[in-house]
Write a protein that holds these residues in place. Sequence first.
Motif, PDB file in Angstrom:
ATOM      1  N   VAL A 162       0.850  -1.188   0.000  1.00 28.59           N
ATOM      2  CA  VAL A 162       0.000   0.000   0.000  1.00 28.59           C
ATOM      3  C   VAL A 162       0.884   1.236   0.000  1.00 28.59           C
ATOM      4  O   VAL A 162       1.824   1.329   0.794  1.00 28.59           O
ATOM      5  N   GLY A 163       0.600   2.178  -0.874  1.00 26.93           N
ATOM      6  CA  GLY A 163       1.397   3.407  -0.960  1.00 26.93           C
ATOM      7  C   GLY A 163       2.837   3.090  -1.285  1.00 26.93           C
ATOM      8  O   GLY A 163       3.119   2.280  -2.169  1.00 26.93           O
ATOM      9  N   THR A 164       3.743   3.684  -0.517  1.00 29.19           N
ATOM     10  CA  THR A 164       5.163   3.474  -0.802  1.00 29.19           C
ATOM     11  C   THR A 164       5.723   2.288  -0.015  1.00 29.19           C
ATOM     12  O   THR A 164       6.920   2.027  -0.065  1.00 29.19           O
ATOM     13  N   ASN A 165       4.878   1.555   0.700  1.00 30.89           N
ATOM     14  CA  ASN A 165       5.365   0.406   1.466  1.00 30.89           C
ATOM     15  C   ASN A 165       5.788  -0.729   0.548  1.00 30.89           C
ATOM     16  O   ASN A 165       5.336  -0.824  -0.598  1.00 30.89           O
ATOM     17  N   ALA A 166       6.635  -1.612   1.083  1.00 31.33           N
ATOM     18  CA  ALA A 166       7.146  -2.729   0.288  1.00 31.33           C
ATOM     19  C   ALA A 166       5.995  -3.543  -0.293  1.00 31.33           C
ATOM     20  O   ALA A 166       5.001  -3.801   0.398  1.00 31.33           O
ATOM     21  N   PRO A 167       6.123  -3.946  -1.550  1.00 32.65           N
ATOM     22  CA  PRO A 167       5.069  -4.735  -2.173  1.00 32.65           C
ATOM     23  C   PRO A 167       5.141  -6.196  -1.760  1.00 32.65           C
ATOM     24  O   PRO A 167       6.096  -6.634  -1.113  1.00 32.65           O
ATOM     25  N   ALA A 168       4.145  -6.963  -2.160  1.00 36.12           N
ATOM     26  CA  ALA A 168       4.132  -8.401  -1.902  1.00 36.12           C
ATOM     27  C   ALA A 168       5.380  -9.044  -2.492  1.00 36.12           C
ATOM     28  O   ALA A 168       5.914  -8.588  -3.506  1.00 36.12           O
ATOM     29  N   ASP A 169       5.869 -10.073  -1.817  1.00 35.41           N
ATOM     30  CA  ASP A 169       6.964 -10.883  -2.335  1.00 35.41           C
ATOM     31  C   ASP A 169       6.585 -12.334  -2.070  1.00 35.41           C
ATOM     32  O   ASP A 169       5.526 -12.609  -1.499  1.00 35.41           O
ATOM     33  N   GLU A 170       7.440 -13.256  -2.431  1.00 37.98           N
ATOM     34  CA  GLU A 170       7.001 -14.660  -2.339  1.00 37.98           C
ATOM     35  C   GLU A 170       6.799 -15.096  -0.884  1.00 37.98           C
ATOM     36  O   GLU A 170       5.953 -15.947  -0.598  1.00 37.98           O
ATOM     37  N   ALA A 171       7.546 -14.490   0.053  1.00 40.07           N
ATOM     38  CA  ALA A 171       7.419 -14.869   1.458  1.00 40.07           C
ATOM     39  C   ALA A 171       6.250 -14.155   2.137  1.00 40.07           C
ATOM     40  O   ALA A 171       5.802 -14.581   3.202  1.00 40.07           O
ATOM     41  N   ASN A 172       5.800 -13.087   1.549  1.00 40.18           N
ATOM     42  CA  ASN A 172       4.679 -12.291   2.076  1.00 40.18           C
ATOM     43  C   ASN A 172       3.823 -11.942   0.863  1.00 40.18           C
ATOM     44  O   ASN A 172       3.847 -10.824   0.362  1.00 40.18           O
ATOM     45  N   PRO A 173       3.079 -12.934   0.353  1.00 40.34           N
ATOM     46  CA  PRO A 173       2.617 -12.855  -1.035  1.00 40.34           C
ATOM     47  C   PRO A 173       1.318 -12.112  -1.286  1.00 40.34           C
ATOM     48  O   PRO A 173       0.855 -12.105  -2.420  1.00 40.34           O
ATOM     49  N   ARG A 174       0.746 -11.504  -0.242  1.00 44.36           N
ATOM     50  CA  ARG A 174      -0.503 -10.797  -0.496  1.00 44.36           C
ATOM     51  C   ARG A 174      -0.380  -9.328  -0.120  1.00 44.36           C
ATOM     52  O   ARG A 174       0.044  -8.992   0.989  1.00 44.36           O
ATOM     53  N   ASN A 175      -0.779  -8.456  -1.040  1.00 43.23           N
ATOM     54  CA  ASN A 175      -0.877  -7.048  -0.687  1.00 43.23           C
ATOM     55  C   ASN A 175      -2.055  -6.858   0.257  1.00 43.23           C
ATOM     56  O   ASN A 175      -3.002  -7.640   0.248  1.00 43.23           O
ATOM     57  N   ALA A 176      -1.965  -5.810   1.095  1.00 40.84           N
ATOM     58  CA  ALA A 176      -3.020  -5.529   2.084  1.00 40.84           C
ATOM     59  C   ALA A 176      -3.405  -6.813   2.816  1.00 40.84           C
ATOM     60  O   ALA A 176      -4.580  -7.161   2.938  1.00 40.84           O
ATOM     61  N   ASN A 177      -2.407  -7.522   3.307  1.00 42.78           N
ATOM     62  CA  ASN A 177      -2.578  -8.855   3.902  1.00 42.78           C
ATOM     63  C   ASN A 177      -3.397  -8.781   5.197  1.00 42.78           C
ATOM     64  O   ASN A 177      -2.893  -8.428   6.253  1.00 42.78           O
ATOM     65  N   LYS A 178      -4.664  -9.136   5.088  1.00 41.63           N
ATOM     66  CA  LYS A 178      -5.584  -9.032   6.237  1.00 41.63           C
ATOM     67  C   LYS A 178      -5.536 -10.246   7.148  1.00 41.63           C
ATOM     68  O   LYS A 178      -5.874 -10.168   8.312  1.00 41.63           O
ATOM     69  N   HIS A 179      -5.206 -11.414   6.572  1.00 45.60           N
ATOM     70  CA  HIS A 179      -5.429 -12.657   7.312  1.00 45.60           C
ATOM     71  C   HIS A 179      -4.165 -13.380   7.738  1.00 45.60           C
ATOM     72  O   HIS A 179      -4.237 -14.320   8.522  1.00 45.60           O
ATOM     73  N   GLY A 180      -2.983 -12.972   7.217  1.00 41.42           N
ATOM     74  CA  GLY A 180      -1.737 -13.570   7.675  1.00 41.42           C
ATOM     75  C   GLY A 180      -1.443 -14.942   7.102  1.00 41.42           C
ATOM     76  O   GLY A 180      -2.235 -15.502   6.325  1.00 41.42           O
ATOM     77  N   HIS A 181      -0.299 -15.494   7.499  1.00 45.50           N
ATOM     78  CA  HIS A 181       0.132 -16.804   6.999  1.00 45.50           C
ATOM     79  C   HIS A 181       1.128 -17.432   7.959  1.00 45.50           C
ATOM     80  O   HIS A 181       1.590 -16.792   8.906  1.00 45.50           O
ATOM     81  N   ILE A 182       1.422 -18.699   7.709  1.00 44.40           N
ATOM     82  CA  ILE A 182       2.403 -19.446   8.511  1.00 44.40           C
ATOM     83  C   ILE A 182       3.647 -19.652   7.654  1.00 44.40           C
ATOM     84  O   ILE A 182       3.546 -20.053   6.486  1.00 44.40           O
ATOM     85  N   PHE A 183       4.790 -19.376   8.235  1.00 40.35           N
ATOM     86  CA  PHE A 183       6.084 -19.447   7.540  1.00 40.35           C
ATOM     87  C   PHE A 183       6.858 -20.612   8.149  1.00 40.35           C
ATOM     88  O   PHE A 183       7.093 -20.642   9.354  1.00 40.35           O
ATOM     89  N   GLU A 184       7.213 -21.590   7.309  1.00 38.01           N
ATOM     90  CA  GLU A 184       7.920 -22.792   7.776  1.00 38.01           C
ATOM     91  C   GLU A 184       9.387 -22.716   7.352  1.00 38.01           C
ATOM     92  O   GLU A 184       9.688 -22.439   6.194  1.00 38.01           O
ATOM     93  N   ILE A 185      10.270 -22.963   8.289  1.00 35.14           N
ATOM     94  CA  ILE A 185      11.717 -22.920   8.032  1.00 35.14           C
ATOM     95  C   ILE A 185      12.279 -24.327   8.206  1.00 35.14           C
ATOM     96  O   ILE A 185      11.997 -24.994   9.205  1.00 35.14           O
ATOM     97  N   VAL A 186      13.082 -24.762   7.252  1.00 40.94           N
ATOM     98  CA  VAL A 186      13.826 -26.016   7.394  1.00 40.94           C
ATOM     99  C   VAL A 186      15.307 -25.665   7.326  1.00 40.94           C
ATOM    100  O   VAL A 186      15.805 -25.238   6.273  1.00 40.94           O
ATOM    101  N   GLU A 187      15.978 -25.798   8.442  1.00 42.72           N
ATOM    102  CA  GLU A 187      17.403 -25.441   8.464  1.00 42.72           C
ATOM    103  C   GLU A 187      18.180 -26.435   7.593  1.00 42.72           C
ATOM    104  O   GLU A 187      17.930 -27.643   7.640  1.00 42.72           O
ATOM    105  N   ASP A 188      19.089 -25.938   6.788  1.00 44.00           N
ATOM    106  CA  ASP A 188      19.878 -26.822   5.933  1.00 44.00           C
ATOM    107  C   ASP A 188      20.644 -27.829   6.791  1.00 44.00           C
ATOM    108  O   ASP A 188      21.200 -27.476   7.831  1.00 44.00           O
ATOM    109  N   ARG A 189      20.642 -29.069   6.328  1.00 47.11           N
ATOM    110  CA  ARG A 189      21.294 -30.203   7.012  1.00 47.11           C
ATOM    111  C   ARG A 189      20.730 -30.407   8.426  1.00 47.11           C
ATOM    112  O   ARG A 189      21.355 -31.059   9.265  1.00 47.11           O
ATOM    113  N   GLY A 190      19.579 -29.838   8.706  1.00 49.08           N
ATOM    114  CA  GLY A 190      18.997 -29.991  10.037  1.00 49.08           C
ATOM    115  C   GLY A 190      19.819 -29.331  11.124  1.00 49.08           C
ATOM    116  O   GLY A 190      19.653 -29.627  12.313  1.00 49.08           O
ATOM    117  N   ASP A 191      20.682 -28.386  10.722  1.00 50.64           N
ATOM    118  CA  ASP A 191      21.599 -27.753  11.675  1.00 50.64           C
ATOM    119  C   ASP A 191      21.029 -26.411  12.139  1.00 50.64           C
ATOM    120  O   ASP A 191      21.053 -25.423  11.395  1.00 50.64           O
TER     121      ASP A 191
END
Length: 702
Positions: A527-556
């Motif tokens: 919105v406005g001059t704020n950062a646009p959607a990207d693949e990790a935060n893929p919705r503009n004007a994100n009203k409902h949120g999302h879950i972000f899953e991280i898998v550390e490389d080599r399980g480390d």
Amino acid sequence: MPDKIRRLLPLLGHSGGSRDAMTCLYRCGNACDHPVPNVSANPYLGDVVNVEMSRRGVVRAGAVGAMVLGFGGAAAAAAGPAAAAAPVETAATLGGRPHGKAGKLTFETVAPNTLDAVTIPAGYQTEVVLRWGDPVEAGAPAFDLHNQTAAGQSKQFGYNNDFVGVLPIPGSKDRALLVVNHEYTNEDLMFPGFTGLDNLSVEQLKVAMAAHGLSVVEIERVGRTGRWKPVKSRRPHFNRRITALETKFELTGPAAGTPLLRTAADPSGRVVIGTLNNCAGGVTPWGTVLSGEENFNQYFVGGDQAPADAKPKLARYGFSTTARYPSGNRKWDRAQERFDLAKHPNEANRFGWIVEVDPFDPDAPPRKHTAMGRFKHEGANVIVARSGHVVAYMGDDERFDYLYKFVSDKKYIDSKAPWARKHNLSLLESGTLYVAQVAGDSPATEIDGSGKLPSDGKFDGKGKWIKLVSGNKSEVPGMTAADVLTFTRLAGDAVLATKMDRPEDVQPSLRTGKIYAAMTNNTNRGVGTNAPADEANPRNANKHGHIFEIVEDRGDHTGTSFTWSLPIVCGDPKAADTYFGGYDKNAVSPISCPDNVAFDSAGNLWISTDGNALGSNDGLFATAIEGRERGHLKQFLTVPKGAETCGPFITGDDRSVFVAVQHPGEITGASVEKPASVWPDGDYAKPAVIVTWRTDGGPIGS
Ligand code: FEO
Ligand code: CA
Ligand code: CA
């Protein structure tokens, strides 16, 4: 009066809106009305190569160093084995063996609703464990709504419970310590005859300060059920209130004692009175509780008269530098002068930390760990890496702020011996602090801000943990270690951390070693001059949120690279912009604004919400996160009108789920006399912690 329990109620329609204006005012000082504090130009890393080329010489040295790490090369590592099986929250077995079988969650789904009640599935029971004003410390007076005193509140259960931890008392199967955060107060709903913060007496302001902080309360299992109730604490007497009013905290780590943390009242820079806005937290494997100081800015006034060199730093943390009394301010300067930045600018630097409380040692001062950085800490959750180092994952809950992790210098000792515990109690005092930088693997042109999945069928990619500070050594040019730790947001800006959609609770799964972070929402995205959607935060004007899953490389968990994906993109499953791990969307519950995440011992992910933007009350949900049931999200519980679902905590035997019902009845226009909720006792709204269990004594969920 028994709790009102209802189940399987019809969907009562969507009335729109997310958090009520009253919640915005009291919980975060109207943060959403204020400009986004992150004005850094750091780009999404998917575009960073181009940015580097076009802005070479402008991007700071630290940023270039970060980019050199790159994102090309090796394919995503498969999910590594879980970390060393050290006991964390779910292994805090309360007398039972973990059931361990992930799979179908069989409870009856609770329908969205707007009732002034806790609703649960058939075959379950629920009950209040503790409510605002209940006695905690010895000598606590009976709660008297019309004659509240700071001294009384300092011994009674505080207001607006958020984080909940249940720590078994060693040697006992049926006794445990319940540790609860009290994030903030709502004076409109606390004081009869309330006519405005300016009209509160100094004593009432002190009551509010005493209603902040934490409670430690001994509880006991009732028979062989999943029900728990407070019990008169035996010797040693564990019950304890920690408050914003008068509890002394020790600062530890590299920034402790530095000039940034010294004030007129504390020339040592090592002792702070109180803790503020304690939101979520975690239980450590060594039996302590971590608590995040979140929206601490709202308690201070006088930023307009702060020293000129302090103002940019204050602004980055959401303090007003133009108004003496910004909107949403609590006016606590009338009770304690230290909240006036015109007189005590460094006092602000003494909040925004991760607090560690040892509930088993009532005499031990709680500590604020500067090595873990200063930001609007949602919470911190620890996993023991294979190497034995402990790793804490943390979110900075503000629109466009960052994800962090801390890796201890020392290793965890898996022993209950007193000498080992003493060692483990020092683990969070020194280590390396990292901030996350993420990039998607799909072409930027396929991320259009609508939530439409890219052609590879997933929002996913790679990430780097960028080092900010190692022990006493800063990794950010132009900043000392104390600068980095005290102004961690600015350090994240300097290394081009990735702007996320309000990172809240971050929790490792002890089953798989994968990490789950709740991105609550960000209606300013794109919105406005704020950062646009990207693949990790893929919705503009994100009203409902999302879950972000991280898998550390080599399980480390101590490593510096990971892969990530979004297993759940929240909202109405009927809407095209939602995603539930590829599961049939006809079979999942609507969910909005994920806030806290937890696991049961079977490895199911439990998610509580804050600010449902679909018209229902907030709730608690569960889903398998591995296998064929991944994304089969089901609503387990809803909380009363105006409330937020906090906690949750599932005991290690899976027999009980604790939820903090925060700010019931927090709806604009409500008061003690005209409550918008009368939960839980039928008179006026009281925040309370509830426990829910299966009537037949079986494991929760399945
Ligand atoms: Fe206090 Fe991030 O919610
Ligand atoms: Ca992708
Ligand atoms: Ca929260």
